[in-house]
Design a protein around this motif. Structure first.
Motif, PDB file in Angstrom:
ATOM      1  N   ARG A  17      59.950  60.359  26.335  1.00  0.00           N
ATOM      2  CA  ARG A  17      61.014  59.793  27.158  1.00  0.00           C
ATOM      3  C   ARG A  17      61.009  60.526  28.494  1.00  0.00           C
ATOM      4  N   LEU A  18      60.919  59.780  29.590  1.00  0.00           N
ATOM      5  CA  LEU A  18      60.823  60.344  30.936  1.00  0.00           C
ATOM      6  C   LEU A  18      61.862  59.709  31.839  1.00  0.00           C
ATOM      7  N   THR A  19      62.333  60.459  32.811  1.00  0.00           N
ATOM      8  CA  THR A  19      63.162  59.901  33.863  1.00  0.00           C
ATOM      9  C   THR A  19      62.337  59.918  35.141  1.00  0.00           C
ATOM     10  N   LEU A  20      62.059  58.726  35.663  1.00  0.00           N
ATOM     11  CA  LEU A  20      61.260  58.607  36.878  1.00  0.00           C
ATOM     12  C   LEU A  20      62.150  58.351  38.078  1.00  0.00           C
ATOM     13  N   LEU A  21      61.793  58.972  39.188  1.00  0.00           N
ATOM     14  CA  LEU A  21      62.343  58.586  40.482  1.00  0.00           C
ATOM     15  C   LEU A  21      61.445  57.479  40.990  1.00  0.00           C
ATOM     16  N   LEU A  22      61.995  56.309  41.239  1.00  0.00           N
ATOM     17  CA  LEU A  22      61.197  55.143  41.591  1.00  0.00           C
ATOM     18  C   LEU A  22      60.888  55.117  43.080  1.00  0.00           C
ATOM     19  N   ASP A  23      59.609  55.005  43.412  1.00  0.00           N
ATOM     20  CA  ASP A  23      59.169  54.926  44.808  1.00  0.00           C
ATOM     21  C   ASP A  23      59.317  53.482  45.273  1.00  0.00           C
ATOM     22  N   THR A  24      60.410  53.198  45.948  1.00  0.00           N
ATOM     23  CA  THR A  24      60.726  51.831  46.373  1.00  0.00           C
ATOM     24  C   THR A  24      60.303  51.558  47.817  1.00  0.00           C
ATOM     25  N   SER A  25      59.514  52.437  48.403  1.00  0.00           N
ATOM     26  CA  SER A  25      59.187  52.345  49.824  1.00  0.00           C
ATOM     27  C   SER A  25      58.229  51.206  50.172  1.00  0.00           C
ATOM     28  N   ALA A  26      57.549  50.631  49.199  1.00  0.00           N
ATOM     29  CA  ALA A  26      56.529  49.618  49.491  1.00  0.00           C
ATOM     30  C   ALA A  26      57.008  48.184  49.289  1.00  0.00           C
ATOM     31  N   GLY A  27      58.294  47.967  49.151  1.00  0.00           N
ATOM     32  CA  GLY A  27      58.786  46.602  49.056  1.00  0.00           C
ATOM     33  C   GLY A  27      59.245  46.211  47.662  1.00  0.00           C
ATOM     34  N   ALA A  28      59.583  44.919  47.539  1.00  0.00           N
ATOM     35  CA  ALA A  28      60.258  44.411  46.348  1.00  0.00           C
ATOM     36  C   ALA A  28      59.374  44.309  45.113  1.00  0.00           C
ATOM     37  N   GLU A  29      58.069  44.299  45.256  1.00  0.00           N
ATOM     38  CA  GLU A  29      57.183  44.230  44.097  1.00  0.00           C
ATOM     39  C   GLU A  29      55.887  44.953  44.426  1.00  0.00           C
ATOM     40  N   HIS A  30      55.621  46.032  43.683  1.00  0.00           N
ATOM     41  CA  HIS A  30      54.395  46.806  43.905  1.00  0.00           C
ATOM     42  C   HIS A  30      54.118  47.709  42.716  1.00  0.00           C
TER      43      HIS A  30
END
Length: 62
Positions: A17-30
């Motif tokens: 089980r991991l908690t990820l910080l999501l890299d949202t810098s590249a747009g809505a789907e990547h």
């Protein structure tokens, strides 16, 4: 500065089980690669953003 969204996921290799910080810098789907924090295997992280602005991550083995 905006905070990165977090999501709890399970590694597709070791099922940790991991908690990820999501890299949202590249747009809505990547996708991007991130190593599991437990077994160090490369996971492919697929991110999508819904119409309400919520992010969803799905993982698979790279």
């Amino acid at each position: 500065m905006d905070e990165l969204p977090e999501q709890t996921v399970h590694c597709p290799f070791c099922d940790a089980r991991l908690t990820l910080l999501l890299d949202t810098s590249a747009g809505a789907e990547h996708s991007y690669t991130e190593d599991c924090h437990v077994c160090c295997q490369p996971m492919l992280v697929h991110l999508t953003q819904d119409t309400d602005g919520h992010w969803q991550a799905t993982l698979e083995q790279e």
